[in-house]
Design a protein around this motif. Sequence first.
Motif, mmCIF file in Angstrom:
data_model
loop_
_atom_site.group_PDB
_atom_site.id
_atom_site.type_symbol
_atom_site.label_atom_id
_atom_site.label_comp_id
_atom_site.label_asym_id
_atom_site.label_seq_id
_atom_site.Cartn_x
_atom_site.Cartn_y
_atom_site.Cartn_z
ATOM 1 N N GLU A 161 40.545 44.352 56.724
ATOM 2 C CA GLU A 161 41.377 44.605 55.546
ATOM 3 C C GLU A 161 40.907 43.791 54.344
ATOM 4 N N VAL A 162 40.587 42.540 54.571
ATOM 5 C CA VAL A 162 40.133 41.699 53.469
ATOM 6 C C VAL A 162 38.778 42.183 52.959
ATOM 7 N N ALA A 163 37.889 42.568 53.879
ATOM 8 C CA ALA A 163 36.588 43.095 53.461
ATOM 9 C C ALA A 163 36.769 44.323 52.573
ATOM 10 N N ALA A 164 37.690 45.186 52.935
ATOM 11 C CA ALA A 164 37.945 46.381 52.121
ATOM 12 C C ALA A 164 38.523 46.005 50.764
ATOM 13 N N ALA A 165 39.368 44.969 50.739
ATOM 14 C CA ALA A 165 40.025 44.566 49.492
ATOM 15 C C ALA A 165 39.057 43.963 48.486
ATOM 16 N N ILE A 166 37.972 43.370 48.959
ATOM 17 C CA ILE A 166 37.014 42.748 48.036
ATOM 18 C C ILE A 166 35.722 43.549 47.940
ATOM 19 N N ASP A 167 35.731 44.752 48.477
ATOM 20 C CA ASP A 167 34.536 45.607 48.424
ATOM 21 C C ASP A 167 34.454 46.242 47.046
ATOM 22 N N GLY A 168 33.827 45.538 46.139
ATOM 23 C CA GLY A 168 33.712 46.012 44.767
ATOM 24 C C GLY A 168 33.003 44.967 43.933
ATOM 25 N N ASP A 169 33.290 44.954 42.647
ATOM 26 C CA ASP A 169 32.639 43.984 41.777
ATOM 27 C C ASP A 169 33.459 42.686 41.736
ATOM 28 N N TRP A 170 33.043 41.758 40.865
ATOM 29 C CA TRP A 170 33.740 40.478 40.799
ATOM 30 C C TRP A 170 35.143 40.611 40.237
ATOM 31 N N ASP A 171 35.359 41.584 39.371
ATOM 32 C CA ASP A 171 36.725 41.793 38.874
ATOM 33 C C ASP A 171 37.652 42.198 40.016
ATOM 34 N N THR A 172 37.155 43.017 40.956
ATOM 35 C CA THR A 172 37.947 43.387 42.128
ATOM 36 C C THR A 172 38.336 42.140 42.919
ATOM 37 N N PHE A 173 37.397 41.235 43.080
ATOM 38 C CA PHE A 173 37.645 39.988 43.805
ATOM 39 C C PHE A 173 38.697 39.144 43.084
ATOM 40 N N PHE A 174 38.557 39.011 41.774
ATOM 41 C CA PHE A 174 39.526 38.206 41.024
ATOM 42 C C PHE A 174 40.883 38.889 40.936
ATOM 43 N N ASP A 175 40.919 40.223 41.029
ATOM 44 C CA ASP A 175 42.211 40.919 41.101
ATOM 45 C C ASP A 175 42.994 40.462 42.335
ATOM 46 N N LEU A 176 42.294 40.340 43.458
ATOM 47 C CA LEU A 176 42.943 39.856 44.680
ATOM 48 C C LEU A 176 43.431 38.423 44.483
ATOM 49 N N ALA A 177 42.615 37.614 43.812
ATOM 50 C CA ALA A 177 43.017 36.233 43.540
ATOM 51 C C ALA A 177 44.269 36.182 42.653
ATOM 52 N N ASP A 178 44.338 37.083 41.677
ATOM 53 C CA ASP A 178 45.533 37.154 40.817
ATOM 54 C C ASP A 178 46.769 37.475 41.647
ATOM 55 N N GLN A 179 46.635 38.408 42.602
ATOM 56 C CA GLN A 179 47.765 38.785 43.454
ATOM 57 C C GLN A 179 48.223 37.599 44.301
ATOM 58 N N TYR A 180 47.268 36.837 44.822
ATOM 59 C CA TYR A 180 47.621 35.682 45.637
ATOM 60 C C TYR A 180 48.369 34.649 44.800
ATOM 61 N N LYS A 181 47.882 34.399 43.597
ATOM 62 C CA LYS A 181 48.537 33.399 42.746
ATOM 63 C C LYS A 181 49.929 33.846 42.323
ATOM 64 N N ALA A 182 50.073 35.151 42.042
ATOM 65 C CA ALA A 182 51.395 35.668 41.651
ATOM 66 C C ALA A 182 52.403 35.514 42.786
ATOM 67 N N ALA A 183 51.917 35.650 44.027
ATOM 68 C CA ALA A 183 52.813 35.573 45.176
ATOM 69 C C ALA A 183 53.126 34.147 45.599
ATOM 70 N N THR A 184 52.192 33.222 45.371
ATOM 71 C CA THR A 184 52.334 31.871 45.922
ATOM 72 C C THR A 184 52.429 30.768 44.873
ATOM 73 N N GLY A 185 51.955 31.059 43.657
ATOM 74 C CA GLY A 185 51.884 30.023 42.641
ATOM 75 C C GLY A 185 50.708 29.094 42.826
ATOM 76 N N LYS A 186 49.843 29.377 43.802
ATOM 77 C CA LYS A 186 48.684 28.536 44.081
ATOM 78 C C LYS A 186 47.391 29.314 43.850
ATOM 79 N N PRO A 187 46.298 28.608 43.587
ATOM 80 C CA PRO A 187 45.017 29.296 43.431
ATOM 81 C C PRO A 187 44.473 29.771 44.780
ATOM 82 N N MET A 188 43.811 30.902 44.761
ATOM 83 C CA MET A 188 43.231 31.428 45.997
ATOM 84 C C MET A 188 41.898 30.762 46.318
ATOM 85 N N LEU A 189 41.125 30.411 45.277
ATOM 86 C CA LEU A 189 39.754 29.927 45.472
ATOM 87 C C LEU A 189 39.681 28.410 45.505
ATOM 88 N N ASP A 190 38.626 27.924 46.139
ATOM 89 C CA ASP A 190 38.444 26.481 46.229
ATOM 90 C C ASP A 190 37.960 25.889 44.920
#
Length: 413
Positions: A161-190
């Motif tokens: 599921e995660v592989a499918a969610a980030i299967d795209g360009d870097w904006d696709t990857f950062f879109d997922l990061a935005d969703q994580y931050k909106a849900a948790t208030g924390k950054p997704m990336l190190d």
Amino acid sequence: MAIAAFSASAIVLAGCAGGNGDEASSEDGQITLTLATFNDFGYDDELLQEYMDANPDVKIVHNKAAITDDARTNFFAKLGKEGLADIEAVEVDWFAEAMQYSDLLAEVPDSAKGRWVDWKEAAATDADGRLVGFGTDIGPQAVCYRADLFAAAGLPSTPDEVAAAIDGDWDTFFDLADQYKAATGKPMLDAANSAFQGIINQVEFPYDEEDGTVVATTSPETKAAYELVVERGIPNSAYSGQWSDDWNASMANGEFAAMLCPPWMLGIISGNAPDVTGWEIANAFPNGGGNWGGSYLTVPANGKNVDAALALADWLTAPEQQAKTFVNAGQYPSAVEAQSDPAITESSNEFFAGAPTGKIFADRSEAITVTPYKSANYFKYNTALQDAITRVFDGVEDPETSWNTYVAEVEAF
């Protein structure tokens, strides 16, 4: 950490007693060979003991620096002089810098030539056709993530599921990061600069071209990489860069939930979070594929035990040993034969929920279509641009001002 002392362990190894020009360097007639590496090459006591069992006339002292910057400083301060180890590890980002002094390095034996993937061997061959570096690993990248934290945030959480969610360009990857931050208030990336490293490693000529033309400040791709990271990477990153004590601790405490993950990173994660059960690996990477990291073993030509050092470096980077270092530390082999070894292809990693790491990183290796051109100045340019990102992350300068500071630094180079 940047000034961490070398930790050394003396191990008696067997190797052929040095040949022409080698000197016995201990009272009992053994040759003492020093091996200098950094991070974790997978050269554990058991592997070195195996060499000892076959070659009882060599004693090895293994010095391991905490980070590559320490090794780089030491290497260039002493190359051609005195004080370097008999075998010195050199990281790929500053290897081109070392190749300026290829005449100060001993040539790899003819019997080992052709062992490594073409681009790895070509980068270690000088203008006179001398191969002066023994390839160790390469760094095809996947994405490591905390499945438990992804699930708690309502995001896809299984590797597929995660592989499918980030299967795209870097904006696709950062879109997922935005969703994580909106849900948790924390950054997704190190770290913002690890995201930058992933992006810039997909640019063929990020800083200069093969004819010497400097494009560090004029390349649209390089400027776009910077802008993407400061606009989308920084808001989604816990740190500006890696390797701090806090960054190490955060692999266990959940301050972030995902990392760009070359195979050598697996041991770093498991070592820093041994009791965490949520880490998994997605067999995907933004924008296709990319290589991050990889090193060489070199033998200074003015060493006291050159022949014996060449023999040990040859053995350490042979396909059989590269398969073992992948199991030991996740060092994906640059030796072509090793890549098809069942020890690699059938391997899995218990810490990462039994992930089929051999298959994952074979797939990620095949996905690499670009490896950046790295001149002798690559390390300087890359560090300067990472510093620009750090200034924005820390609030020292706004993005435009920090870019202009970087341009001034490049002009000063």
